[in-house]
Design a protein around this motif. Structure first.
Motif, PDB file in Angstrom:
ATOM      1  N   LEU A  59       3.581  10.512  -3.070  1.00 42.56           N
ATOM      2  CA  LEU A  59       2.531  11.571  -3.332  1.00 42.56           C
ATOM      3  C   LEU A  59       3.501  12.318  -4.464  1.00 42.56           C
ATOM      4  O   LEU A  59       4.668  12.589  -4.379  1.00 42.56           O
ATOM      5  CB  LEU A  59       2.355  12.388  -2.217  1.00 42.56           C
ATOM      6  CG  LEU A  59       1.195  11.763  -1.403  1.00 42.56           C
ATOM      7  CD1 LEU A  59       1.157  12.512   0.064  1.00 42.56           C
ATOM      8  CD2 LEU A  59       0.052  11.831  -2.037  1.00 42.56           C
ATOM      9  N   LYS A  69      -6.826   3.576   5.303  1.00 42.99           N
ATOM     10  CA  LYS A  69      -6.030   3.623   4.134  1.00 42.99           C
ATOM     11  C   LYS A  69      -5.874   5.009   3.633  1.00 42.99           C
ATOM     12  O   LYS A  69      -6.301   6.134   4.070  1.00 42.99           O
ATOM     13  CB  LYS A  69      -6.949   3.143   2.877  1.00 42.99           C
ATOM     14  CG  LYS A  69      -7.368   1.602   2.959  1.00 42.99           C
ATOM     15  CD  LYS A  69      -8.156   1.044   1.790  1.00 42.99           C
ATOM     16  CE  LYS A  69      -8.553  -0.169   1.865  1.00 42.99           C
ATOM     17  NZ  LYS A  69      -9.331  -0.634   0.879  1.00 42.99           N
ATOM     18  N   ASP A  70      -4.512   5.195   2.792  1.00 39.94           N
ATOM     19  CA  ASP A  70      -4.351   6.375   2.495  1.00 39.94           C
ATOM     20  C   ASP A  70      -4.060   7.566   3.146  1.00 39.94           C
ATOM     21  O   ASP A  70      -4.618   8.514   3.016  1.00 39.94           O
ATOM     22  CB  ASP A  70      -5.445   6.677   1.196  1.00 39.94           C
ATOM     23  CG  ASP A  70      -5.587   5.705   0.028  1.00 39.94           C
ATOM     24  OD1 ASP A  70      -4.677   5.183  -0.360  1.00 39.94           O
ATOM     25  OD2 ASP A  70      -6.783   5.676  -0.284  1.00 39.94           O
ATOM     26  N   SER A 107       2.827   4.470  -1.334  1.00 43.03           N
ATOM     27  CA  SER A 107       2.750   5.041  -2.554  1.00 43.03           C
ATOM     28  C   SER A 107       3.253   6.454  -2.437  1.00 43.03           C
ATOM     29  O   SER A 107       2.502   7.205  -1.684  1.00 43.03           O
ATOM     30  CB  SER A 107       1.045   5.159  -2.975  1.00 43.03           C
ATOM     31  OG  SER A 107       0.851   5.959  -4.182  1.00 43.03           O
ATOM     32  N   SER A 113       0.826  -1.220  -0.123  1.00 44.92           N
ATOM     33  CA  SER A 113      -0.087  -0.099   0.096  1.00 44.92           C
ATOM     34  C   SER A 113       0.797   1.046   0.122  1.00 44.92           C
ATOM     35  O   SER A 113       0.481   2.446   0.031  1.00 44.92           O
ATOM     36  CB  SER A 113      -0.962   0.102   1.100  1.00 44.92           C
ATOM     37  OG  SER A 113      -0.087   0.074   2.456  1.00 44.92           O
ATOM     38  N   THR A 150       1.594   8.055   0.901  1.00 46.02           N
ATOM     39  CA  THR A 150       0.336   7.536   1.577  1.00 46.02           C
ATOM     40  C   THR A 150       0.554   6.385   1.917  1.00 46.02           C
ATOM     41  O   THR A 150       1.090   5.461   1.146  1.00 46.02           O
ATOM     42  CB  THR A 150      -0.874   7.758   0.617  1.00 46.02           C
ATOM     43  OG1 THR A 150      -0.726   7.106  -0.663  1.00 46.02           O
ATOM     44  CG2 THR A 150      -1.295   9.337   0.482  1.00 46.02           C
ATOM     45  N   GLU A 151       0.158   5.809   2.904  1.00 45.89           N
ATOM     46  CA  GLU A 151       0.060   4.343   3.508  1.00 45.89           C
ATOM     47  C   GLU A 151      -1.006   4.011   4.335  1.00 45.89           C
ATOM     48  O   GLU A 151      -1.897   4.618   4.617  1.00 45.89           O
ATOM     49  CB  GLU A 151       1.388   4.288   4.406  1.00 45.89           C
ATOM     50  CG  GLU A 151       2.504   3.585   3.909  1.00 45.89           C
ATOM     51  CD  GLU A 151       2.320   2.183   3.526  1.00 45.89           C
ATOM     52  OE1 GLU A 151       1.137   1.851   3.523  1.00 45.89           O
ATOM     53  OE2 GLU A 151       3.268   1.570   3.173  1.00 45.89           O
ATOM     54  N   THR A 152      -1.171   2.745   4.527  1.00 44.68           N
ATOM     55  CA  THR A 152      -2.206   2.211   5.347  1.00 44.68           C
ATOM     56  C   THR A 152      -1.661   2.063   6.886  1.00 44.68           C
ATOM     57  O   THR A 152      -0.409   1.648   6.998  1.00 44.68           O
ATOM     58  CB  THR A 152      -2.619   0.734   4.675  1.00 44.68           C
ATOM     59  OG1 THR A 152      -3.316   0.977   3.730  1.00 44.68           O
ATOM     60  CG2 THR A 152      -3.558   0.057   5.765  1.00 44.68           C
TER      61      THR A 152
END
Length: 493
Positions: free
Chosen positions: A211, A260-261, A209, A207, A249-251
């Motif tokens: 930015l 999430k996000d 991601s 998860s 972004t992470e969980t």
């Protein structure tokens, strides 16, 4: 007989009038309260015992967290004191106390520096870490004087266990109402301090991601840069602590559920007051704070005794307890991170102190006011206010044997021959006549294991006053963000 009847009628009328009037008065509190000296000293001895510390973590439970969090649901996670997770290396309780107070002074410098910079319009990017040969210092370009890093002093006072990524990697994070950006140390490390858990590996998370520089979360940072169209963040805390890395972004897994996000910092270069913790969970009032990203309408915490191995909870979207003593939640237009209180006064032994109304108010420039902070230990008050408080307390404790001051404390007592003592009640007063009396153990605290106790308030030369966590212990502090109210619920841990 007629005269006697008139007298009785007058007495009855006066009684009924008094009773009706008394129902409209605010509830009274006891003028004195009892401190259990023996129990407090025993706590200091327990705190130095190796048998006091837990031997197992919560890695397995974090790895099993797969539920998805809804912004309308309540969320709760365990909250631990620093000492319950990390056995101190100090030889005795007094040396532990001195280290805590030195850490605390660095924390206060961090908060007041940040406010001063915000009021002056100076970005934290103007604070640059420089190796002077005598340790790391932040040397601000537009704000006088070097500020020494507190790296050797350890980390924050209260922690929670969270999971980062998918599957979740367990991590202890410092809880901080004085910060917005949440972050963890990330591999590869250019410069990472020692932490209790393995460094987070972004490559192991499905998860993770990065930015882009165009993302709103990136633009909301106080300081950011672009590299290959990815967002880089930098946060400097004003005491020499800083973190630099990728904004992603992470969980985040907490309380058996996953969120999430969430925008967090993935720190590749970190230094400062975080030793032992993997990072920080920002609970401030800004748009990037964890509560804000959850769209939480409220959150609350209850801070257990810092010398206790017990745990409490940090909760989001939970209802304000019905018995809470409430105060207005104020905001500073110059800095939206801090939580300011509508405090109107203080009392000692039932007598209001002669303090001007402006002592706890924010002026038109953003200076002044009083904030409530989870990371500061000892409450700091403007010098005039502190001196009025200390004088009233000392006058009410003339039957106790005074002794020399310790560090920033200048009102201390030798209670070694006592099992318990009766002391004047110290209370906070809020709008509408609401009163929060403090337990004696929240303002008369042991500084060694020999019976030396000190009045746990201190003066500050800053215009900013701070209610610290010693005064908050054992009380659930609820931040009702939707209604701009802070609630205090004693014995709700």
């Amino acid at each position: 007989m007629a005269q006697m009847g008139n007298i009785l009628c007058y007495i009855l009328f006066a009684f009924l009038s008094y009773s009706a009037h008394s129902r409209n008065l605010p509830p009274t509190t006891s003028k004195t309260t009892v401190l259990d000296v023996a129990a407090s000293i025993q706590d200091t001895l327990n705190a130095m015992s190796s048998e006091f510390y837990p031997t197992s973590g919560t890695t397995q439970s974090l790895a099993q967290q797969h539920q998805t969090f809804s912004v309308s649901s309540s969320l709760s996670l365990p909250l631990h004191s620093r000492i319950s997770l990390h056995q101190p290396s100090h030889k005795d309780y007094k040396s532990l106390t001195l280290a805590r107070l030195e850490r605390d002074s660095a924390r206060v410098r961090s908060l007041t520096t940040r406010l001063d910079l915000a009021v002056r319009g100076v970005a934290t990017s103007d604070l640059k870490p420089v190796d002077t040969g005598n340790g790391l210092e932040l040397q601000p370009d537009a704000f006088g004087g070097p500020i020494i890093s507190g790296t050797s002093q350890g980390s924050g006072e209260y922690f929670s266990r969270v999971g980062i990524g998918k599957p979740p990697s367990p991590a202890y994070v410092v809880l901080d109402t004085g910060s917005d950006v949440s972050w963890v140390q990330c591999a590869p490390c250019a410069d990472c301090y020692q932490q209790a858990d393995p460094i987070f590996e972004p490559a192991s998370s499905a998860s993770f991601s990065p930015l882009s520089c165009e993302a709103q979360q990136c633009k909301s940072l106080d300081v950011f840069e672009c590299r290959n169209n990815t967002c880089l963040y930098e946060v400097a805390y004003g005491d020499g602590s800083y973190t630099v890395g990728d904004f992603v972004t992470e969980t985040i897994s907490i309380g058996g559920e996953s969120v999430k996000d969430i925008a967090i910092g993935c720190g590749h270069n970190n230094e400062g007051l975080f030793v032992g913790a993997a990072g920080l969970l920002g609970l401030g009032g800004g748009s990037l704070s964890f509560p804000s990203q959850l769209n939480a309408t409220s959150f609350s915490y209850c801070l257990v005794d810092r010398d206790s191995d017990s745990a409490s909870t940090l909760e989001f979207n939970s209802a304000l307890p019905h018995n809470a003593v409430t105060a207005p939640l104020r905001r500073n237009p110059q800095l939206d991170t801090f939580y300011y209180l509508g405090l109107t006064g203080m009392s000692v032994g039932g007598q209001l102190l002669r303090i001007p109304e402006t002592a706890f108010q924010i002026d038109e420039n953003g200076n002044g006011g009083i904030i409530i902070d989870s990371g500061t230990a000892v409450t700091r008050l403007q010098t005039d206010t502190y001196e009025a408080l200390r004088t009233a307390f000392v006058n009410g404790t003339q039957g106790l044997q005074s002794t020399s001051g310790v560090a920033l404390f200048d009102a201390c007592y030798d209670l070694s021959s006592k099992k318990s003592v009766e002391v004047p009640t110290v209370s906070f007063h809020f709008e509408g006549g609401k009163v929060l009396p403090l337990p004696a153990k929240n303002y008369l605290i042991p500084v060694d294991s020999l019976g030396t106790f000190c009045f746990a308030f201190a003066p500050t030369s800053s215009a900013l006053s701070i209610i610290g966590n010693v005064q908050q212990q054992g009380t659930r502090v609820s931040f009702d963000i939707a209604n701009s109210v802070v609630g205090f619920s004693p014995d709700q841990c």
